[in-house]
Scaffold this motif. Structure first.
Motif, PDB file in Angstrom:
ATOM      1  N   CYS A 190      38.101  34.838  37.708  1.00  0.00           N
ATOM      2  CA  CYS A 190      39.199  35.737  37.352  1.00  0.00           C
ATOM      3  C   CYS A 190      40.409  34.943  36.856  1.00  0.00           C
ATOM      4  O   CYS A 190      40.574  33.768  37.186  1.00  0.00           O
ATOM      5  CB  CYS A 190      39.587  36.596  38.545  1.00  0.00           C
ATOM      6  N   THR A 212      43.126  40.273  46.461  1.00  0.00           N
ATOM      7  CA  THR A 212      42.904  39.559  47.709  1.00  0.00           C
ATOM      8  C   THR A 212      44.155  39.594  48.575  1.00  0.00           C
ATOM      9  O   THR A 212      45.271  39.691  48.064  1.00  0.00           O
ATOM     10  CB  THR A 212      42.506  38.092  47.444  1.00  0.00           C
ATOM     11  N   ALA A 238      41.452  39.579  40.329  1.00  0.00           N
ATOM     12  CA  ALA A 238      40.873  39.668  41.672  1.00  0.00           C
ATOM     13  C   ALA A 238      41.926  40.161  42.649  1.00  0.00           C
ATOM     14  O   ALA A 238      43.062  39.695  42.636  1.00  0.00           O
ATOM     15  CB  ALA A 238      40.354  38.299  42.111  1.00  0.00           C
ATOM     16  N   ASP A 297      33.925  33.523  43.225  1.00  0.00           N
ATOM     17  CA  ASP A 297      34.257  34.820  42.609  1.00  0.00           C
ATOM     18  C   ASP A 297      35.654  34.772  41.999  1.00  0.00           C
ATOM     19  O   ASP A 297      35.867  35.197  40.859  1.00  0.00           O
ATOM     20  CB  ASP A 297      34.219  35.936  43.663  1.00  0.00           C
ATOM     21  N   VAL A 298      36.593  34.245  42.771  1.00  0.00           N
ATOM     22  CA  VAL A 298      37.984  34.199  42.324  1.00  0.00           C
ATOM     23  C   VAL A 298      38.129  33.316  41.087  1.00  0.00           C
ATOM     24  O   VAL A 298      38.917  33.617  40.183  1.00  0.00           O
ATOM     25  CB  VAL A 298      38.899  33.687  43.455  1.00  0.00           C
ATOM     26  N   THR A 308      40.413  39.593  33.654  1.00  0.00           N
ATOM     27  CA  THR A 308      39.792  39.816  34.958  1.00  0.00           C
ATOM     28  C   THR A 308      40.792  39.502  36.062  1.00  0.00           C
ATOM     29  O   THR A 308      41.400  38.437  36.072  1.00  0.00           O
ATOM     30  CB  THR A 308      38.540  38.945  35.128  1.00  0.00           C
ATOM     31  N   LEU A 367      36.501  38.067  48.760  1.00  0.00           N
ATOM     32  CA  LEU A 367      35.914  37.390  47.604  1.00  0.00           C
ATOM     33  C   LEU A 367      35.762  35.905  47.894  1.00  0.00           C
ATOM     34  O   LEU A 367      36.619  35.294  48.522  1.00  0.00           O
ATOM     35  CB  LEU A 367      36.807  37.581  46.366  1.00  0.00           C
ATOM     36  N   VAL A 408      38.734  43.346  40.456  1.00  0.00           N
ATOM     37  CA  VAL A 408      37.632  42.999  41.357  1.00  0.00           C
ATOM     38  C   VAL A 408      38.069  43.014  42.825  1.00  0.00           C
ATOM     39  O   VAL A 408      39.092  42.419  43.185  1.00  0.00           O
ATOM     40  CB  VAL A 408      37.074  41.600  41.000  1.00  0.00           C
TER      41      VAL A 408
END
Length: 251
Positions: free
Chosen positions: A136, A88, A86, A132-133, A84, A128, A120
């Motif tokens: 990942c 950003t 992320a 959420d982070v 996963t 995020l 994501v």
């Protein structure tokens, strides 16, 4: 032959949009994916969807939009994924390593040749969350001008989708004899962390009143290892054995 290999790698990549506020960004993201040969779009709690503006901005990618899966939570969207990532623009205090988009794409494509990967993206305004982070294993950032590094979410999807296609088509062919090891899935990793945290609490090593960033740092530690299924099973077996001394088990 190279086209077939690249397509196979891209099939296992899902793009997850979290709490997207503007439906036009959903449609534009669907179009961005199709132009680069990606087809999996997952939407987490979109503010407005379905919506005509999403259809208008998809322009030729109606099939990607029609297949889009809507989930209530990020956990649901990440279910079954082995890696996963992320996306950003902002550095984070959370203990998750960050790399440039190109390196992230190379890592994603490598895993995606045999297992599912999730990329994501956050909400247009606030991106995020730290929570959420933390779900990942890697942060991907687009090296934009630091004076104005905020990209529209659909534009960010387009950049990452391009990097993924470039990584898939431009990757150096290596010796792939033998079956690659199976990475642990998102659920297996999360269950391991839950097991570890519970054991640390019971042992008194983790103070629930003052946890600091212990679990976040442990997530970073194990995240760097890219745990395989067998390794997760071994670690959970070790934790269980240490929590239950031999004398106690033999009674």
């Amino acid at each position: 032959m190279l086209r077939v290999i690249a397509a196979d790698k891209l099939k296992n990549i899902r793009v997850v949009l979290c709490e997207t506020a503007h439906p036009g960004n959903i449609g534009a993201a669907a179009r961005a994916l199709k132009t680069m040969g990606l087809g999996q779009l997952v939407l987490v709690a979109p503010v407005r969807y379905p919506d005509p503006q999403a259809d208008w901005l998809a322009v030729g990618a109606a099939d990607v939009l029609a297949r889009a899966r809507v989930c209530a939570t990020l956990d649901e969207a990440l279910s079954g994924s082995a890696f996963t990532v992320a996306c950003t623009a902002r550095p984070r205090e959370v203990a998750v390593p960050m790399v440039a988009a190109r390196e992230a794409a190379e890592r994603i494509v490598e895993v995606a040749r045999s297992q599912s990967v999730a990329l994501v993206f956050g909400n247009e305004k606030y991106g995020l969350t730290a929570a959420d982070v933390s779900k990942c294993q890697l942060l991907a950032t687009i090296p934009a001008d630091p004076k104005f590094s905020s990209l529209n979410v659909a534009a960010a999807v387009q950049v990452l989708a391009y990097e993924l296609r470039l990584a898939a088509f431009g990757a150096t062919v290596r010796d792939r004899s033998g079956k690659p090891p199976e990475r642990a899935t998102y659920e297996e990793i999360e269950h391991f962390y839950e097991h570890l945290e519970k054991s640390l609490l019971e042992a008194g090593f983790l103070n629930p009143r003052n946890p600091k960033k212990l679990m976040a740092r442990l997530r970073r530690l194990f995240g760097r290892a890219h745990l395989e299924q067998e390794e997760v099973n071994i670690l959970r077996g070790v934790i269980k054995t240490l929590a239950t001394p031999k004398r106690k088990r033999s009674r």
